[in-house]
Enzyme design. Structure first.
Site, PDB file in Angstrom:
ATOM      1  N   ARG B  56       0.824  -1.209   0.000  1.00 52.60           N
ATOM      2  CA  ARG B  56       0.000   0.000   0.000  1.00 52.60           C
ATOM      3  C   ARG B  56       0.857   1.258   0.000  1.00 52.60           C
ATOM      4  O   ARG B  56       2.013   1.246   0.404  1.00 52.60           O
ATOM      5  CB  ARG B  56      -0.959  -0.018   1.176  1.00 52.60           C
ATOM      6  N   GLU B  67      -3.991   5.809   3.451  1.00 45.87           N
ATOM      7  CA  GLU B  67      -3.382   4.825   2.559  1.00 45.87           C
ATOM      8  C   GLU B  67      -4.251   4.573   1.327  1.00 45.87           C
ATOM      9  O   GLU B  67      -5.479   4.650   1.404  1.00 45.87           O
ATOM     10  CB  GLU B  67      -3.197   3.501   3.292  1.00 45.87           C
ATOM     11  N   THR B  95     -11.962   5.567  13.968  1.00 48.85           N
ATOM     12  CA  THR B  95     -10.511   5.472  13.815  1.00 48.85           C
ATOM     13  C   THR B  95     -10.154   5.127  12.370  1.00 48.85           C
ATOM     14  O   THR B  95      -9.231   5.685  11.787  1.00 48.85           O
ATOM     15  CB  THR B  95      -9.961   4.382  14.749  1.00 48.85           C
ATOM     16  N   ARG B 123     -14.841  -7.877   5.789  1.00 53.17           N
ATOM     17  CA  ARG B 123     -13.827  -8.628   5.042  1.00 53.17           C
ATOM     18  C   ARG B 123     -12.665  -9.038   5.937  1.00 53.17           C
ATOM     19  O   ARG B 123     -12.073 -10.102   5.730  1.00 53.17           O
ATOM     20  CB  ARG B 123     -13.380  -7.876   3.800  1.00 53.17           C
ATOM     21  N   ALA B 150     -14.359  -1.907  17.979  1.00 56.28           N
ATOM     22  CA  ALA B 150     -15.239  -1.809  16.814  1.00 56.28           C
ATOM     23  C   ALA B 150     -15.219  -3.050  15.923  1.00 56.28           C
ATOM     24  O   ALA B 150     -16.199  -3.356  15.247  1.00 56.28           O
ATOM     25  CB  ALA B 150     -14.862  -0.572  15.993  1.00 56.28           C
ATOM     26  N   ASP B 172     -11.131  -7.091  27.684  1.00 59.03           N
ATOM     27  CA  ASP B 172     -10.693  -5.769  27.217  1.00 59.03           C
ATOM     28  C   ASP B 172     -10.312  -4.965  28.442  1.00 59.03           C
ATOM     29  O   ASP B 172     -10.933  -5.116  29.494  1.00 59.03           O
ATOM     30  CB  ASP B 172     -11.824  -5.071  26.438  1.00 59.03           C
ATOM     31  N   THR B 212      -6.733  -5.735  19.374  1.00 60.29           N
ATOM     32  CA  THR B 212      -6.547  -4.561  20.220  1.00 60.29           C
ATOM     33  C   THR B 212      -6.121  -3.378  19.359  1.00 60.29           C
ATOM     34  O   THR B 212      -5.684  -3.555  18.224  1.00 60.29           O
ATOM     35  CB  THR B 212      -5.477  -4.826  21.295  1.00 60.29           C
ATOM     36  N   ASP B 238      -1.007  -4.160  12.950  1.00 54.02           N
ATOM     37  CA  ASP B 238      -1.179  -4.028  11.503  1.00 54.02           C
ATOM     38  C   ASP B 238      -0.525  -2.784  10.913  1.00 54.02           C
ATOM     39  O   ASP B 238      -0.840  -2.391   9.808  1.00 54.02           O
ATOM     40  CB  ASP B 238      -2.659  -4.065  11.147  1.00 54.02           C
ATOM     41  N   LYS B 340     -13.601  12.528 -28.358  1.00 58.30           N
ATOM     42  CA  LYS B 340     -12.453  13.345 -28.745  1.00 58.30           C
ATOM     43  C   LYS B 340     -12.734  14.832 -28.559  1.00 58.30           C
ATOM     44  O   LYS B 340     -11.864  15.665 -28.778  1.00 58.30           O
ATOM     45  CB  LYS B 340     -12.080  13.075 -30.210  1.00 58.30           C
TER      46      LYS B 340
END
Lengths: 364, 364
Positions: B56, B67, B95, B123, B150, B172, B212, B238, B340
C-alpha cells in the site's frame, strides 16, 4: 442519494459530479476557472517543500494504464484516479477519465469527491500557462498548437487569457480534429491559421505547444524547426514510450519540469541520460533558479502532470462550489453515534429508512 | 444526484453509500455476507498469480495515516482509500474510515464506488475465518477475544458462523467495550465468559483472536499463555510500531501471512529478522504448502489486511447490490457524444439542466 442539505455532519463528503463541474465552469466562466486554478497552482508551487510528494502508482495492462496520484501537506491530502486507454474513443469513452478526493490530514475524513476529467484538462492548461508566464519571452503573442484533440481548446484558452496569445497556428494530422477546434473557438478574438505541416505552424511562433496523442515514440518537433527564443510547451509526451521532441531539441534548450523523479520516467527527457540537467518549475517561480537566460535561449516545459496540480485544482473546485452553493452531500462514510461501536450500524433501523431503492436499475 | 435509473450508460458508476451497504447487509443477512465475502476471498486467493500486487501507498502525518491500496487482475482493478487515526474517536469519528472503487481494466472506467468502513470490518473477519479454517485444529469450539472494540463483533460472528465457534472468552482493558460487545451479541447462541485478564481468557481456548487498538508496541500475548495446538488470529498488529505478540510467540509457532512483503513491514513479524520463515495463506489454500503440521503445533495468522481482500469484498458488494436492485448511478465521469471533443461539455446546455442545486448547503 442520501444527502442532508440542512446539516453539516462531519461524516458527509461534498460531491461534485461531472455535470456539476460543467455547471460550475459555466457559472464561474472558463476564464475565471483557468485563472483561479493557475493562481492556486502558483501559490502551491511556492510552498513546494510543504508537500509529501510521491511518484504516481501505476497499474499497466495491455489496453492502458490506471494510476493513483496522492499528495499531501500538513492539512490536506488529495489523490487522483486517472486512466489512459488510447483505444477508448472507439468504444465511445474518453481516453483519459479521472476523479479525485480531498481529505482532512488530521482525521482522514474525505471532504470532497469530484470529477476530474474536465478539471484535468483545465489544470493541465493552467499549469502550462503558469510555466510559460515564467519561461516564455515577455510579449509572446503567437502560438503554434500541434495536436488539435481533446486538450487543445483548453491550451488555446489558457494561453489567450493568461498570457495574451492572439495568434494561433493549428496543425493536426487529422483535419477533423482541427475543424472541431476551430468550431469550438469560433468566438475567441484570436487570429487563427490552419497549417498543412508542423514546420509551417511552428515557423515564427513565439510559443510552440505540442499536445499530440501518439502512443509510440514520436518526433513532432525536430531541431531544424526550432528558432532562437522559442518556448516549447510539450504536453503530449507524458508516459513511458510517449515522446514528442527530438533529443537534440532537448539538448539545445533549457529544460524545465514539474517533479524531476517523475518526469525522468514519463516526460520527453526519458530519452536523455539520468543526469541530464533540468530545473523544476517551482524553483523558477520562487526565484531560487533563473528561468530563461536570454531572449534567444530556447526553453522547454516538459509537462507530464503532477499530483500537486490536481491538489490545487481540487481546492479551487471545492472553494468555488461552496461559494456558489453547488454540490451535494454524500454519505460515503457511516455516521456513528459512538464511533467505537461500528456494529451499531446493523442495529439502528433509522439509518436503513434513509436508503433509496432503484429496483429498475440494470447491470452496467 | 444525477442518476438515470432506466439506462445503463457506460459513463455511469454504481454508487453504494454507507447507508446502502447497511441496508444491503440487513437484507442479505450478516451471516450470508460473511459467507459470501469469505467465498470470494477463497476463490481470489486460489488465483493469486493472476493479480498485480503492490504494497500500500501510505501518507503519514502526526495524527495518523492515509493509505491507498490498489490491486488488479486482467479484468478488474480495485483500490481502497483507508485512514488510521487513533485520536478520531474523541472527535466523534471512526478510527478507520474507508471507501473503494472497482474499475474496468480494459477501459479504466470506474464501475463501482462503495463505502468500505463497514465492509472492511466484514472482510477482515471473513479473512480471519478463511485463514482459521485452513490453520486451526478441526473441531475448534472456543475462542478468546482480546480487544472488544469496533472490530470484535464481526470477528465473533465470522468465527461462529464460518467455523462453528460456540464459546467466547472476552477481555478488554475497557469494561465499556466488553459491555457493548455483550449487548451487540446478546442474540448469538454462544456461551460467553467475561474474563478479568488476557491469561484467563486465553487459558484452554482453541483459538485466540487479538484485535486490540494500541498504537504503541504492545505485548498482549506472551509465551507462557500459549498452549499446544492453539491458533492465534492476530488482527490488531497491523502497522509499523503496532504489535500484539511477544517475539517468542512467533518463534515458537508456524506463522502465516497474507502478502509477505507487506506483512514484514506492518505485521507482528516486523519484530523479526527479514528472513524469518513465513508461509503465505494462498499457498496453504491452494495446497502448495502445508498448513498446521500437527495437532500440537501452534499456528499464527499475522493479519494486516491486504488489497486483494478488498477486491473480493467489493466484488461481493457489487454483485449483491445488482442482484437486489440496490445502489444508485452516479455521473462521476462525463458523458460525451464524441469522446475526442471534451470541450463540447461546455457547449451543450442539455447537461447543465441535469444538475441539482442545493443553495442551502453549508461548509463542512
Amino acid at each position: 442519494m442520501n444527502f442532508t442539505p440542512s446539516t453539516s455532519r462531519t461524516s458527509e463528503t461534498l460531491y461534485l459530479s461531472a455535470p456539476a463541474v460543467v455547471e460550475l465552469v459555466r457559472r464561474q466562466g472558463l476564464r475565471a476557472c483557468l485563472q483561479g486554478i493557475a493562481d492556486n497552482i502558483q501559490a502551491d508551487f511556492l510552498r513546494w517543500a510543504d508537500f509529501d510528494k510521491t511518484a504516481r502508482v501505476a497499474s499497466h495492462s495491455r489496453q492502458g494504464v490506471i494510476e493513483l496520484m496522492p499528495i499531501a501537506d500538513e492539512v490536506t491530502y488529495s489523490f487522483k484516479y486517472v486512466n489512459g486507454h488510447p483505444g477508448n474513443t472507439r468504444l465511445g469513452l474518453s481516453t483519459v477519465m479521472a476523479f479525485g478526493v480531498l481529505a482532512d490530514v488530521t482525521t482522514g475524513m474525505p471532504l470532497l469527491l469530484s470529477e476530474l476529467t474536465l478539471t484535468t484538462a483545465l489544470r493541465t492548461a493552467a499549469m502550462s500557462a503558469v510555466a510559460a508566464r515564467a519561461l516564455a519571452r515577455p510579449g509572446s503573442r503567437s502560438m503554434a498548437l500541434i495536436g488539435n484533440g481533446a486538450q487543445s481548446e483548453f491550451q488555446a484558452l489558457a494561453f489567450h487569457h493568461l498570457l495574451g496569445i492572439t495568434e494561433l497556428r493549428l496543425f493536426d494530422t487529422d483535419g477533423e480534429a482541427t475543424r472541431k477546434l476551430l468550431a469550438n473557438l469560433s468566438d475567441l478574438p484570436v487570429t487563427v491559421r490552419v497549417c498543412t505541416s508542423v514546420a509551417e505552424a511552428v515557423r515564427g511562433a513565439d510559443i510552440v505547444t505540442t499536445v499530440t496523442a501518439d502512443k509510440a515514440k514520436a518526433t513532432i518537433i525536430t531541431p531544424n524547426m526550432v528558432e532562437p527564443g522559442m518556448h516549447i510547451n510539450a504536453v503530449g509526451g507524458d508516459c513511458p514510450g510517449k515522446t514528442e521532441l527530438h533529443p537534440d531539441v532537448l539538448r539545445g534548450a533549457a529544460v524545465f519540469v514539474e517533479y524531476a523523479p517523475q518526469t525522468r520516467v514519463e516526460g520527453d527527457i526519458q530519452q536523455m541520460p539520468s543526469d541530464f540537467a533540468v530545473t523544476e518549475v517551482w524553483e523558477v517561480l520562487s526565484q531560487r533558479q533563473a528561468g530563461r537566460a536570454s531572449a534567444t535561449q530556447v526553453t522547454v516545459f516538459d509537462s507530464v502532470g503532477f499530483a500537486l496540480e490536481d491538489f490545487s485544482a481540487l481546492r479551487y473546485m471545492r472553494d468555488t462550489a461552496l461559494a456558489l452553493g453547488m454540490g451535494e452531500r454524500m454519505a460515503l462514510i457511516p455516521a456513528l453515534d459512538d464511533p467505537k461501536d461500528l456494529f451499531s450500524l446493523l442495529r439502528q433501523p433509522t439509518l436503513a429508512s434513509r436508503v433509496q431503492h432503484l429496483p429498475e436499475m440494470a447491470e452496467a
